[in-house]
Design a protein around this motif. Structure first.
Motif, PDB file in Angstrom:
ATOM      1  N   ALA A  41       0.856  -1.204   0.000  1.00 45.46           N
ATOM      2  CA  ALA A  41       0.000   0.000   0.000  1.00 45.46           C
ATOM      3  C   ALA A  41       0.885   1.245   0.000  1.00 45.46           C
ATOM      4  CB  ALA A  41      -0.907   0.014   1.217  1.00 45.46           C
ATOM      5  N   ARG A 362       4.321  -7.895   2.677  1.00 44.12           N
ATOM      6  CA  ARG A 362       3.665  -6.667   2.234  1.00 44.12           C
ATOM      7  C   ARG A 362       2.405  -6.462   3.078  1.00 44.12           C
ATOM      8  NH1 ARG A 362       6.403  -4.133  -2.075  1.00 44.12           N
ATOM      9  NH2 ARG A 362       5.334  -2.394  -1.030  1.00 44.12           N
ATOM     10  N   SER A 363       1.838  -5.255   2.967  1.00 38.50           N
ATOM     11  CA  SER A 363       0.645  -4.985   3.790  1.00 38.50           C
ATOM     12  C   SER A 363      -0.558  -5.803   3.327  1.00 38.50           C
ATOM     13  CB  SER A 363       0.334  -3.498   3.814  1.00 38.50           C
ATOM     14  OG  SER A 363       0.290  -2.974   2.516  1.00 38.50           O
ATOM     15  N   LYS A 384      10.140  -9.267   9.200  1.00 40.24           N
ATOM     16  CA  LYS A 384       8.901  -8.640   9.675  1.00 40.24           C
ATOM     17  C   LYS A 384       7.745  -9.145   8.831  1.00 40.24           C
ATOM     18  CE  LYS A 384       8.451  -4.253   7.150  1.00 40.24           C
ATOM     19  NZ  LYS A 384       8.088  -2.848   7.275  1.00 40.24           N
TER      20      LYS A 384
HETATM   21  C1  LIG Z   1       5.299  -3.642   4.511  1.00 40.97           C
HETATM   22  C2  LIG Z   1       5.246  -2.339   4.210  1.00 40.97           C
HETATM   23  O1  LIG Z   1       4.154  -1.782   3.680  1.00 40.97           O
HETATM   24  P1  LIG Z   1       3.633  -1.947   2.187  1.00 40.97           P
HETATM   25  O2  LIG Z   1       3.569  -3.386   1.879  1.00 40.97           O
HETATM   26  O3  LIG Z   1       2.274  -1.294   2.214  1.00 40.97           O
HETATM   27  O4  LIG Z   1       4.616  -1.216   1.321  1.00 40.97           O
HETATM   28  C3  LIG Z   1       6.369  -1.452   4.496  1.00 40.97           C
HETATM   29  O5  LIG Z   1       6.293  -0.253   4.184  1.00 40.97           O
HETATM   30  O6  LIG Z   1       7.397  -1.894   4.994  1.00 40.97           O
END
Ligand SMILES: C=C(OP(=O)(O)O)C(=O)O
Ligand SMILES: [Mg+2]
Length: 416
Positions: A41, A362-363, A384
């Motif tokens: 995102a 990812r989110s 993470k």
């Molecule tokens: C996991 C994340 O978010 P996104 O997948 O939305 O980029 C991040 O920014 O580390």
């Protein structure tokens, strides 16, 4: 031994945000691999392109074009090849696409095939994925970085900082760390409900609570109270993913209701690190701010400074950052670059330079757990993948439990 690819089939499935994503099945003579592709995102501008259909279907978020690219363009070229020739297969797809950011075929098409190929070859070899990718001496599990409180683009509150993470660095094993973090997550939920009411434990995209807070310090104080309750104040540390591109505009950053210059933001982070047990800062500045990353890294030599949107798992951007000492750790997201081979290149470049690697979800995720195997295979110090809750997140943490069990006495827990 050769594992001939007999069939490749892609389909559209839903991710954890309820949006379509690509899933790919690869069949060999003697094995099978299935991979699903996640989606971001707060994506970096320089990420490889995620091919979306446009139009009305699923609000323009369909991936039928990407699915078709796998089934009708990529699959015919790969049939008959040896699934264990990962580099050759990834290079072939990169060349078929022909662009720097995989804009023709889509990084979602290519990555689905790339991961499913590794899984099919691992199963064909009769070896678990982490060992197939990492080799016989693959024994170290990463320290998990749990996102327990969400803000920024991942939550419907006013916190600027996107992710408040906790890392059980003082645990002796991965499973002990997982238990400590889950207990602390539950303690945090009770504290937030008691302080901010019923809706305070609604969650953001990654399963962390998304309470109606505005100030960074209020979120950090709640986490410190959770440490007091869980009793793991000595064993667990804190990491922040600021995802600062999302609160950057025209040379300044909007944090806690204030507008800060890059220099003032450095002072702000230094103050936070001096006040709380913060060991990690991810994307503390916007995605072109190599200089500010370098300034902060020099100011906080004991802190892990991670580049996510800055490096987008891309060795060209990473090489520049390493030369400038712009951080000391890479965030590794496979779909930012689009193949297993290129992601491994980026991780290896980091390790060679004395940098750490944090593997990342990812989110929007799926039930695919390959990320856990990749993190172990590479020997990433950190991984993470959200809160210790919600199945698309626990899919990875639970896979690490299985890997720990598989390794038995040989299992090690990373140290940072
Ligand atoms: C996991 C994340 O978010 P996104 O997948 O939305 O980029 C991040 O920014 O580390
Ligand atoms: Mg990030």
């Amino acid at each position: 031994m050769s594992f001939e690819i007999e069939k490749i089939h892609a389909r559209e499935i839903l991710d954890s945000r309820g949006n379509p994503t690509v899933e790919v099945d690869v069949y060999t003579c003697c094995g099978f691999g299935r991979a699903a592709v996640p989606s971001g995102a707060s994506t970096g501008t320089h990420e490889a392109l995620e091919l979306r259909d446009g139009g009305d279907r699923y609000d323009g978020k369909g991936v039928l074009k990407a699915v078709k690219n796998v089934n009708e363009v990529i699959a015919p070229e790969l049939l008959g090849m040896d699934a264990s020739c990962q580099r050759e297969i990834d290079d072939l797809m990169i060349n078929m696409d022909g662009t720097a950011n995989k804009a023709n075929l889509g990084a979602n098409s290519i990555l689905g095939v790339s991961i499913a190929m590794a899984k099919a070859a691992a199963m064909s070899s009769g070896v678990p994925l982490y060992k197939y990718l990492g080799g016989v001496n693959t024994v170290t599990l990463p320290i998990p970085s749990f996102n327990v409180l969400n803000g920024g683009k991942h939550a419907g509150n006013e916190l600027s900082i996107q992710e408040f993470m906790i890392q059980p660095t003082g645990a002796k094993t991965f499973s002990e760390g997982l238990r400590m973090a889950a207990e602390t997550y539950h303690a945090l939920g009770k504290i937030l409900q008691g302080k901010y009411g019923v809706g305070a434990t609604n969650v953001g995209y990654e399963g962390g609570y998304a309470p109606p807070l505005i100030k960074t310090r209020d979120a950090l104080d709640a986490i410190m109270s959770a440490f007091d309750v869980s009793g793991y104040g000595d064993e667990i540390k804190i990491g922040l993913d600021a995802a600062a591109s999302s609160f950057y505009m025209e040379g300044g950053y909007s944090v806690d209701g204030n507008r800060l210059s890059p220099g003032e933001l450095i002072d702000y982070y230094v103050d936070l690190v001096n006040t709380y047990p913060i060991i990690l800062l991810e994307d503390p500045f916007e995605e072109e701010a190599y200089d500010d990353f370098a300034r902060l890294t020099a100011k906080l030599p004991g802190t892990i400074i991670v580049g996510d949107d800055l490096y987008v798992t891309n060795i060209k951007r990473l090489e520049k950052g390493i030369k400038m000492c712009a951080g000391n750790a890479l965030l590794l997201k496979l779909n930012q670059i689009g193949t297993v081979s290129e992601a491994f290149d980026a991780a290896r470049m980091s390790f060679r330079s004395g940098w750490k690697v944090m593997a990342s979800h990812r989110s929007a995720e799926t039930e695919d757990s390959a990320l856990a195997d990749v993190a172990v295979a590479l020997g990433c110090e950190l991984l993470k993948t959200g809160a210790p809750a919600r199945s698309e997140r626990t899919a990875k943490y639970n896979q690490l439990l299985r890997i720990q069990e598989d390794l038995g006495e040989a299992a090690r827990y990373a140290c940072i």
